[in-house]
Design an enzyme around this catalytic site. Sequence first.
Site, PDB file in Angstrom:
ATOM      1  CG  HIS A  93       2.766   0.388   0.888  1.00  0.00           C
ATOM      2  ND1 HIS A  93       3.560  -0.627  -0.280  1.00  0.00           N
ATOM      3  CD2 HIS A  93       1.532  -0.618   1.513  1.00  0.00           C
ATOM      4  CE1 HIS A  93       3.037  -1.883   0.396  1.00  0.00           C
ATOM      5  NE2 HIS A  93       2.044  -1.533   1.490  1.00  0.00           N
TER       6      HIS A  93
ATOM      7  CG  HIS B 253       9.756   2.053  -0.254  1.00  0.00           C
ATOM      8  ND1 HIS B 253       9.863   2.506  -1.353  1.00  0.00           N
ATOM      9  CD2 HIS B 253       8.434   1.970   0.051  1.00  0.00           C
ATOM     10  CE1 HIS B 253       9.192   1.706  -2.101  1.00  0.00           C
ATOM     11  NE2 HIS B 253       8.280   1.532  -1.378  1.00  0.00           N
TER      12      HIS B 253
END
Length: 407
Positions: free
Chosen positions: A146, A197
């Site tokens: 992303h 993450h």
Amino acid sequence: MRSIPGWQVAFLCGIFSWIILSSVLNVSRKLRSMTQPSICRLVNSGTGTILQVQKYQHGWLDAFFSGLSCVVSVPFYTAFLPLLFWSGHCKLARQMTLLMAFCDYLGNCIKDVISAPRPNSPPVRRITATKDEMENAMEYGLPSSHTLNTVCLFGFLLHYVISYTKSNDLSVQFLGFAMVGLFVGLIGLGRIYLGMHSLIDIIGGLALGLTVLAFWLTVHEYIDNFIISGQNVTSFWAVLSLLLLFAYPTPEIPTPSFEYHTAFNGVALGIVTGIQQTYNQFHHENVPRIFTPQLTVLAFVGRMLVGIPTILLVKFCSKALAKWSLPIAANTLGIPIRSTSYIPALSASSTGKKSDETRQMGYFHKLLFFSHETSFDVDTGIRLLQYAGLAWSVVELVPSVFSYLSL
């Protein structure tokens, strides 16, 4: 008969040589053994940072960051890019499509080479609000796709807007950079907040994104000129797409990353094929653009109502045709195949026919593919052709329909 440019031969032979060498020398495994332990330590040490961010959890933050992640996800770009083509900004659309494919391939290769885990959950709270996020959670962590995609695509979009408007106002440019920087920061913070993450993943995605963006801004005009006016474009890109499938590294444990790459690899192939054939008809710089008298908002809505069902129908037909034709072609060439999901009959029979497959393995398979697999997953080819057909329809079939309907 037009000759094949020497650089194309050298480039493809270089990739083919890399496939052989990396397979013989187990390059992926050696790189993983050198990088994975230190990355895993950084991921584990970053758990405290994630928990500190998640102390501020709230329902509206869950919804905000989940929605923000959807806006920069691969499915969103897949849906958005056709509309960009049909809006008349064809150069921006094809450049962003190819950049997306490049980011997806490079990012997923690094993920599967390192095979570094995502943050442990628990203690980290992982929020997967959509099916796409659930599949993302099955991938490895470093780098954050992303973050990588946001830096590259929005950075390139800013470059395009500044170039297109020919704005020399430094305050406007600064505002644009500030908005892109803020958006990238929110995406990175959101990925940590959602537990998807660790900080090292975000830093890795940011560093890789800036590197890829700088490289792309250097070469994108050369790539675009090759696509619209180069020699041997379609056959070169078809061979390149095939080689990239075999050049993809083998992860420690299979993840959806390879499937994502295959899909966007097919999209790039379809876009290049269609653009190369119809650039002068539908994709030159003088085509009507949205918000102009030649392409009103109402006409653009009509394009969407016609175009979206058409490309979905082509996607369905491409998949059906590939499911029928690829097994026949593989059997003709003596290539043993299996199917993990698309063709149940092959999935059911693959376990009971391994010895027969080995005996039937032809020289084409032995000499070309240099693989440790006893059979090849035909789903990969089906997925490649399915998305190639979809992308081709976006830039060639659907614009032909628009022309016929005067849209």
